[in-house]
Design a protein around this motif. Structure first.
Motif, PDB file in Angstrom:
ATOM      1  N   UNK A  56       1.834   0.472  -7.641  1.00 10.98           N
ATOM      2  CA  UNK A  56       1.367  -0.620  -6.776  1.00 10.98           C
ATOM      3  C   UNK A  56       0.709  -0.063  -5.521  1.00 10.98           C
ATOM      4  N   UNK A  57       1.337   0.913  -4.908  1.00 10.37           N
ATOM      5  CA  UNK A  57       0.761   1.498  -3.694  1.00 10.37           C
ATOM      6  C   UNK A  57      -0.499   2.304  -4.020  1.00 10.37           C
ATOM      7  N   UNK A  58      -0.489   2.962  -5.157  1.00 12.68           N
ATOM      8  CA  UNK A  58      -1.660   3.743  -5.549  1.00 12.68           C
ATOM      9  C   UNK A  58      -2.869   2.836  -5.720  1.00 12.68           C
ATOM     10  N   UNK A  59      -2.668   1.705  -6.382  1.00 12.45           N
ATOM     11  CA  UNK A  59      -3.760   0.761  -6.615  1.00 12.45           C
ATOM     12  C   UNK A  59      -4.284   0.207  -5.286  1.00 12.45           C
ATOM     13  N   UNK A  60      -3.382  -0.056  -4.368  1.00 16.20           N
ATOM     14  CA  UNK A  60      -3.777  -0.636  -3.089  1.00 16.20           C
ATOM     15  C   UNK A  60      -4.520   0.351  -2.188  1.00 16.20           C
ATOM     16  N   UNK A  61      -4.101   1.606  -2.194  1.00 14.89           N
ATOM     17  CA  UNK A  61      -4.589   2.558  -1.203  1.00 14.89           C
ATOM     18  C   UNK A  61      -5.604   3.575  -1.751  1.00 14.89           C
ATOM     19  N   UNK A  62      -5.564   3.863  -3.032  1.00 18.14           N
ATOM     20  CA  UNK A  62      -6.427   4.922  -3.581  1.00 18.14           C
ATOM     21  C   UNK A  62      -6.957   4.482  -4.942  1.00 18.14           C
ATOM     22  N   UNK A 104      -6.187  12.010  -5.613  1.00 18.34           N
ATOM     23  CA  UNK A 104      -4.832  11.849  -6.137  1.00 18.34           C
ATOM     24  C   UNK A 104      -3.860  12.741  -5.385  1.00 18.34           C
ATOM     25  N   UNK A 105      -4.282  13.968  -5.093  1.00 17.62           N
ATOM     26  CA  UNK A 105      -3.428  14.873  -4.314  1.00 17.62           C
ATOM     27  C   UNK A 105      -3.105  14.309  -2.953  1.00 17.62           C
ATOM     28  N   UNK A 106      -4.104  13.730  -2.311  1.00 17.84           N
ATOM     29  CA  UNK A 106      -3.894  13.107  -1.002  1.00 17.84           C
ATOM     30  C   UNK A 106      -2.992  11.889  -1.122  1.00 17.84           C
ATOM     31  N   UNK A 107      -3.161  11.125  -2.216  1.00 24.70           N
ATOM     32  CA  UNK A 107      -2.354   9.935  -2.414  1.00 24.70           C
ATOM     33  C   UNK A 107      -0.893  10.290  -2.601  1.00 24.70           C
ATOM     34  N   UNK A 108      -0.620  11.298  -3.405  1.00 21.97           N
ATOM     35  CA  UNK A 108       0.774  11.690  -3.667  1.00 21.97           C
ATOM     36  C   UNK A 108       1.452  12.185  -2.404  1.00 21.97           C
ATOM     37  N   UNK A 109       0.675  12.803  -1.504  1.00 21.46           N
ATOM     38  CA  UNK A 109       1.270  13.298  -0.251  1.00 21.46           C
ATOM     39  C   UNK A 109       1.518  12.155   0.733  1.00 21.46           C
ATOM     40  N   UNK A 110       0.747  11.045   0.577  1.00 24.62           N
ATOM     41  CA  UNK A 110       0.814  10.017   1.597  1.00 24.62           C
ATOM     42  C   UNK A 110       1.514   8.724   1.220  1.00 24.62           C
ATOM     43  N   UNK A 111       1.778   8.492  -0.071  1.00 28.80           N
ATOM     44  CA  UNK A 111       2.305   7.205  -0.479  1.00 28.80           C
ATOM     45  C   UNK A 111       3.719   6.946   0.027  1.00 28.80           C
ATOM     46  N   UNK A 112       4.533   7.977   0.106  1.00 23.61           N
ATOM     47  CA  UNK A 112       5.926   7.767   0.465  1.00 23.61           C
ATOM     48  C   UNK A 112       6.312   8.523   1.735  1.00 23.61           C
ATOM     49  N   UNK A 113       5.456   8.449   2.737  1.00 24.68           N
ATOM     50  CA  UNK A 113       5.766   9.072   4.028  1.00 24.68           C
ATOM     51  C   UNK A 113       6.950   8.344   4.679  1.00 24.68           C
TER      52      UNK A 113
END
Length: 251
Positions: free
Chosen positions: A59-65, A242-251
């Motif tokens: 859900x967060x991936x779809x919204x942000x990246x 995707x690398x940036x998304x994985x680092x930022x989704x669950x800050x």
């Protein structure tokens, strides 16, 4: 996480614990009706926390990246195609590649569990591959346990500075093999040997799976490696995002 997402995770964990409390028991796609109802419910419950976490991640991936969603769709298609190529192995099950190693490497275990359960549901409904009652057991073995090993091996390989493509091959291959180890455990728990019990039954299932699954695991490792090579050549932008998304989704 938001308050709603925390509630979703909490509910999934509670349900898993409720349904998986040990009970008295005398004792790869598993087919419809092959497992007793208690086992179907229990294995399905174990998957709930992973599915809840995966839904949150996606859900967060779809919204942000949004560009990363293309890789997610590709990983799901990869799982569907190569896990549909089945070879009869033993009464009640079959041997096939899983395809979940690619998803585990790119997105992690929770997101892969969601992709896996979607694929397994479509295969059960459209291809008579697996079943609805055994959906939980098949999801756990193929979309949770196997990806956990793939992800773990890949992370260890990175820390040991293994060559990237060899690391991908090794992780995907071992994840595939572990899927069938878990399937053997699931079948052995449901149908222990009259003489040797669960361990003897598990050994029998493993022995039947091994001749077909060992070469299939090697092939899956090679295919996963080739796909990663292709992505690094033609989808560098998406991989970077995707690398940036994985680092930022669950800050």
């Amino acid at each position: 996480m938001t308050t709603g997402e925390k509630k979703l995770m909490s509910i999934s964990v509670v349900l898993a614990l409720m349904f998986c409390v040990p009970q008295t028991v005398s004792a790869m796609h598993i087919m419809e009706g092959y497992l007793p109802p208690a086992f179907c419910i229990g294995w399905g419950a174990v998957c709930l926390p992973f599915l809840a976490a995966g839904i949150i991640f996606i859900r967060r991936l779809v919204q942000q990246h949004r560009k990363s969603v293309l890789l997610l769709a590709m990983a799901g298609a990869f799982i569907f195609v190569i896990s549909s190529l089945k070879i009869p192995s033993v009464t009640g099950s079959c041997s096939h590649m899983t395809g979940t190693g690619l998803g585990a490497i790119l997105f992690g275990v929770p997101a892969t569990s969601v992709l896996g359960v979607i694929v397994l549901l479509f295969q059960a409904l459209l291809l008579a591959h697996g079943g609805i009652t055994t959906l939980g057991a098949n999801t756990f073995s193929m979309a949770v346990a196997g990806p956990l090993v793939t992800w773990g091996v890949y992370q260890i390989g990175k820390k040991c500075k293994l060559p990237k493509l060899f690391n991908v091959f090794l992780a995907a291959m071992l994840g595939d093999l572990f899927t069938y180890c878990i399937t053997s455990v699931q079948l052995a728990l449901a149908y222990p040997s009259a003489e040797g019990g669960i361990w003897a039954s598990m050994a029998e299932f493993l022995a039947v799976f091994a001749p077909t699954q060992l070469p299939l695991a090697v092939i899956e490792g090679i295919l996963t490696m080739l796909v990663v090579m292709g992505l690094e050549t033609y989808a560098k932008t998406e991989l970077h995002e995707l690398g940036c998304a994985k680092r930022g989704l669950f800050k």
